[in-house]
Design an enzyme around this catalytic site. Structure first.
Site, PDB file in Angstrom:
ATOM      1  N   ASN A 110       0.848  -1.195   0.000  1.00 53.30           N
ATOM      2  CA  ASN A 110       0.000   0.000   0.000  1.00 53.30           C
ATOM      3  C   ASN A 110       0.882   1.243   0.000  1.00 53.30           C
ATOM      4  O   ASN A 110       2.008   1.210   0.503  1.00 53.30           O
ATOM      5  CB  ASN A 110      -0.881   0.019   1.259  1.00 53.30           C
ATOM      6  N   HIS A 112       0.719   5.221   1.290  1.00 54.23           N
ATOM      7  CA  HIS A 112      -0.086   6.062   2.179  1.00 54.23           C
ATOM      8  C   HIS A 112       0.526   7.462   2.254  1.00 54.23           C
ATOM      9  O   HIS A 112       1.738   7.604   2.441  1.00 54.23           O
ATOM     10  CB  HIS A 112      -0.146   5.436   3.578  1.00 54.23           C
TER      11      HIS A 112
HETATM   12  C1  GRF Z   1      -2.897   8.508  -2.879  1.00 54.00           C
HETATM   13  O1  GRF Z   1      -2.682   9.716  -2.206  1.00 54.00           O
HETATM   14  C2  GRF Z   1      -2.463   7.348  -2.041  1.00 54.00           C
HETATM   15  O2  GRF Z   1      -1.411   7.634  -1.183  1.00 54.00           O
HETATM   16  C3  GRF Z   1      -3.704   7.053  -1.234  1.00 54.00           C
HETATM   17  O3  GRF Z   1      -4.766   7.283  -2.127  1.00 54.00           O
HETATM   18  C4  GRF Z   1      -4.375   8.250  -3.101  1.00 54.00           C
HETATM   19  C5  GRF Z   1      -4.653   7.660  -4.457  1.00 54.00           C
HETATM   20  O4  GRF Z   1      -4.433   8.586  -5.486  1.00 54.00           O
HETATM   21  N1  GRF Z   1      -3.663   5.725  -0.682  1.00 54.00           N
HETATM   22  P1  GRF Z   1      -4.567   8.158  -7.008  1.00 54.00           P
HETATM   23  O5  GRF Z   1      -5.948   7.558  -7.191  1.00 54.00           O
HETATM   24  O6  GRF Z   1      -3.484   7.166  -7.314  1.00 54.00           O
HETATM   25  O7  GRF Z   1      -4.425   9.425  -7.771  1.00 54.00           O
END
Ligand code: GRF
Length: 215
Positions: A110, A112
């Site tokens: 993941n 984050h």
């Molecule tokens: C990102 O900020 C990631 O860290 C979080 O969700 C967001 C997803 O962004 N888990 P995207 O859909 O890849 O633009």
């Protein structure tokens, strides 16, 4: 050269991290095949990105399932068939239950938008600004049964600028995400990141909490 890794990407929204991974594959920086892109949200633009790139894509709408266990069971069934090396959560806005996590040990990653263990959960940029933190960042970690709590593989930091607002901060954080996620996948592909229980070994050095890496 080590063989390509295979990925399943799970998302719920815009999919800019998916796009960054696709771009890295296309420009030869990441030796990987995305076998499937799955969203729980039929309106996720990430599904459209997958389509445009000719990737197998699927919406498993969580509204159609009575509980987490049934939903996760369906996900397990579909992902198992793809037999992928890693399951890449890229803005997947669901918590995966213990059956799912146990089914794919050390395979679920993941990203984050905070320097974990600080600020698990939502609204991390807001929290950073409200608390007047001087630094912020992104973390890539293995997924365990907690919320954003699995072993850290890597992180990147930035200094919060004077007067910066939430959307400016978010956009700078996104840039870090788009760099670090493909980079870590590439290091996994090259066999430079070895995962052994909660210990992560990068280039022959053990790091238990990501410190010193991407600092
Ligand atoms: C990102 O900020 C990631 O860290 C979080 O969700 C967001 C997803 O962004 N888990 P995207 O859909 O890849 O633009």
């Amino acid at each position: 050269m080590s063989k390509k890794i295979t990925l399943a990407v799970l998302l719920s929204g815009s999919g800019t991290n998916l796009q960054a991974i696709i771009n890295s594959i296309n420009n030869g920086k990441l030796q990987a095949d995305i076998k499937i892109v799955i969203s729980n949200n039929k309106n996720a633009f990430g599904l459209e990105r997958a389509k445009q790139c000719g990737l197998k894509n699927l919406c498993i709408d969580d509204q159609a399932f009575k509980d987490r266990e049934t939903y996760d069971k369906k996900l397990i069934q579909i992902i198992s068939k793809e037999n992928v090396d890693f399951i890449v959560l890229a803005g997947f806005m669901r918590i995966l239950g213990s059956n799912f996590v146990k089914r794919f040990p050390n395979k679920i990653l993941n990203i984050h938008p905070s320097l974990l263990p600080k600020y698990p959960g939502l609204n991390t940029h807001r929290k950073v600004l409200d608390n007047k933190d001087k630094e912020h960042g992104v973390t890539v970690h293995l997924v365990d049964e907690g919320l954003d709590s699995g072993p850290i593989i890597g992180f990147m930091k930035l200094d919060v600028s004077e007067g910066e607002n939430e959307s400016e901060l978010e956009s700078r954080i996104h840039k870090l995400e788009h760099f670090i996620y493909p980079k870590i996948l590439s290091q996994l592909q090259e066999g430079r990141v070895l995962i052994d229980d909660s210990k992560i070994k990068i280039d022959e050095i053990f790091y238990e909490n990501g410190k010193e890496y991407f600092n």
